[in-house]
Design an enzyme around this catalytic site. Structure first.
Site, PDB file in Angstrom:
ATOM      1  N   GLU A 143     -11.056  13.935 -77.181  1.00 38.87           N
ATOM      2  CA  GLU A 143      -9.690  14.269 -76.278  1.00 38.87           C
ATOM      3  C   GLU A 143      -8.281  15.302 -77.676  1.00 38.87           C
ATOM      4  O   GLU A 143      -8.681  14.949 -78.421  1.00 38.87           O
ATOM      5  CB  GLU A 143      -8.894  12.775 -76.125  1.00 38.87           C
ATOM      6  CG  GLU A 143      -8.295  12.145 -74.918  1.00 38.87           C
ATOM      7  CD  GLU A 143      -8.215  13.273 -73.983  1.00 38.87           C
ATOM      8  OE1 GLU A 143      -7.685  14.189 -73.439  1.00 38.87           O
ATOM      9  OE2 GLU A 143      -7.513  12.178 -72.692  1.00 38.87           O
ATOM     10  N   ASP A 152      -1.946   9.899 -76.215  1.00 41.10           N
ATOM     11  CA  ASP A 152      -0.307   9.795 -76.438  1.00 41.10           C
ATOM     12  C   ASP A 152       0.264   8.648 -75.388  1.00 41.10           C
ATOM     13  O   ASP A 152      -0.337   7.055 -76.436  1.00 41.10           O
ATOM     14  CB  ASP A 152       0.925  10.321 -74.899  1.00 41.10           C
ATOM     15  CG  ASP A 152       1.255  11.118 -74.930  1.00 41.10           C
ATOM     16  OD1 ASP A 152       2.597  10.170 -76.052  1.00 41.10           O
ATOM     17  OD2 ASP A 152       2.249  11.011 -74.108  1.00 41.10           O
TER      18      ASP A 152
HETATM   19  P1  IMP Z   1      -1.335   9.743 -72.146  1.00 45.79           P
HETATM   20  O1  IMP Z   1      -2.706   9.118 -70.538  1.00 45.79           O
HETATM   21  O2  IMP Z   1      -0.592   9.839 -72.117  1.00 45.79           O
HETATM   22  O3  IMP Z   1      -2.194   9.072 -73.536  1.00 45.79           O
HETATM   23  O4  IMP Z   1      -1.628  11.560 -72.433  1.00 45.79           O
HETATM   24  C1  IMP Z   1      -2.727  12.206 -72.868  1.00 45.79           C
HETATM   25  C2  IMP Z   1      -2.814  13.427 -71.799  1.00 45.79           C
HETATM   26  O5  IMP Z   1      -1.243  13.833 -71.693  1.00 45.79           O
HETATM   27  C3  IMP Z   1      -2.953  14.498 -73.254  1.00 45.79           C
HETATM   28  O6  IMP Z   1      -4.554  14.752 -72.670  1.00 45.79           O
HETATM   29  C4  IMP Z   1      -2.565  15.459 -72.285  1.00 45.79           C
HETATM   30  O7  IMP Z   1      -2.704  16.280 -71.947  1.00 45.79           O
HETATM   31  C5  IMP Z   1      -0.755  15.681 -72.466  1.00 45.79           C
HETATM   32  N1  IMP Z   1      -0.396  14.631 -73.628  1.00 45.79           N
HETATM   33  C6  IMP Z   1       0.360  13.925 -74.000  1.00 45.79           C
HETATM   34  N2  IMP Z   1       1.474  14.024 -74.502  1.00 45.79           N
HETATM   35  C7  IMP Z   1       1.421  15.576 -75.184  1.00 45.79           C
HETATM   36  C8  IMP Z   1       2.108  15.935 -75.387  1.00 45.79           C
HETATM   37  O8  IMP Z   1       3.015  16.204 -76.570  1.00 45.79           O
HETATM   38  N3  IMP Z   1       2.138  18.417 -75.192  1.00 45.79           N
HETATM   39  C9  IMP Z   1       1.124  18.283 -74.556  1.00 45.79           C
HETATM   40  N4  IMP Z   1       0.623  17.601 -73.677  1.00 45.79           N
HETATM   41  C10 IMP Z   1       0.853  16.167 -73.865  1.00 45.79           C
HETATM   42 MG    MG Z   2      -5.377  16.381 -72.299  1.00 40.48          MG
END
Ligand code: IMP
Ligand code: MG
Length: 180
Positions: A97, A101
């Site tokens: 990954e 986040d």
């Molecule tokens: P999560 O599901 O919130 O953990 O997010 C994961 C996905 O969100 C990542 O694979 C990214 O595509 C996007 N994402 C999360 N944080 C960022 C960031 O700071 N910049 C750009 N994309 C992000």
């Molecule tokens: Mg992503």
């Protein structure tokens, strides 16, 4: 577009050095296991390419495409846009990954792949923003490139509305960029 970067968080050199370390660690760990590296598109493309060419053992490549994100706000709802091209039952699988986040997408991806009954399933993420983790996310990263602060970052595969993915470094987006 570069004027919308507040500062460089991780240089190209820092990223490459860390990826070499991760690849060495996983090469030792997965020797003789013929792992399948599953990249979660699209953000992982740069990390995937740089990592896999430094992984020294036999392995296979596959990709998944899930989605939910638009702009800087996660909707939390996930769907599989493109599933794996092969059966992973009984295989050693490592999810690659770009960033961990809130954890919604890794949780979703992990459970989706686990239901296919791999012999083992681990997570390797280039970036981790632990402060953003949502309650209820139980998955953990087994391998992490960098723990970063709670900032929206772009570059090295990561986008803001599909831009900035091509930058060779990871930078923090300036607030003005959101206003355009
Ligand atoms: P999560 O599901 O919130 O953990 O997010 C994961 C996905 O969100 C990542 O694979 C990214 O595509 C996007 N994402 C999360 N944080 C960022 C960031 O700071 N910049 C750009 N994309 C992000
Ligand atoms: Mg992503």
């Amino acid at each position: 577009m570069l004027q919308n970067i507040s500062y460089v968080l991780l240089t190209e050199e820092q990223i490459q050095t860390r990826i070499k370390e991760l690849a060495a660690e996983l090469s030792a760990e997965y020797a003789g296991k013929d792992p399948i590296f599953v990249g979660v598109l699209k953000g992982v493309v740069m990390f995937y390419g740089d990592f896999i060419k430094r992984f020294t053992e036999p392995c296979q490549m596959d990709f998944m495409w899930i989605s939910s994100y638009s702009g800087t706000v996660s909707t939390g709802k996930m769907n599989v846009k493109q599933d794996l091209s092969q059966d992973i039952k009984g295989r050693h699988v490592v999810i690659l990954e770009d960033i961990f986040d809130t954890g919604n997408s890794l949780q979703f991806t992990y459970e989706h792949l686990l239901s296919k009954e791999p012999a083992s399933l681990k997570i390797c993420t280039l970036l981790d923003k632990p402060e953003r983790r949502k309650a209820g996310v139980t998955v953990k990263a087994d391998y992490t490139g960098f723990v970063i602060p709670n900032e929206f970052v772009v570059g090295y595969g990561l986008d803001f509305n599909e831009h900035y993915r091509n930058l060779p470094f990871v930078g923090v987006l300036s607030p003005e960029a959101y206003e355009k």
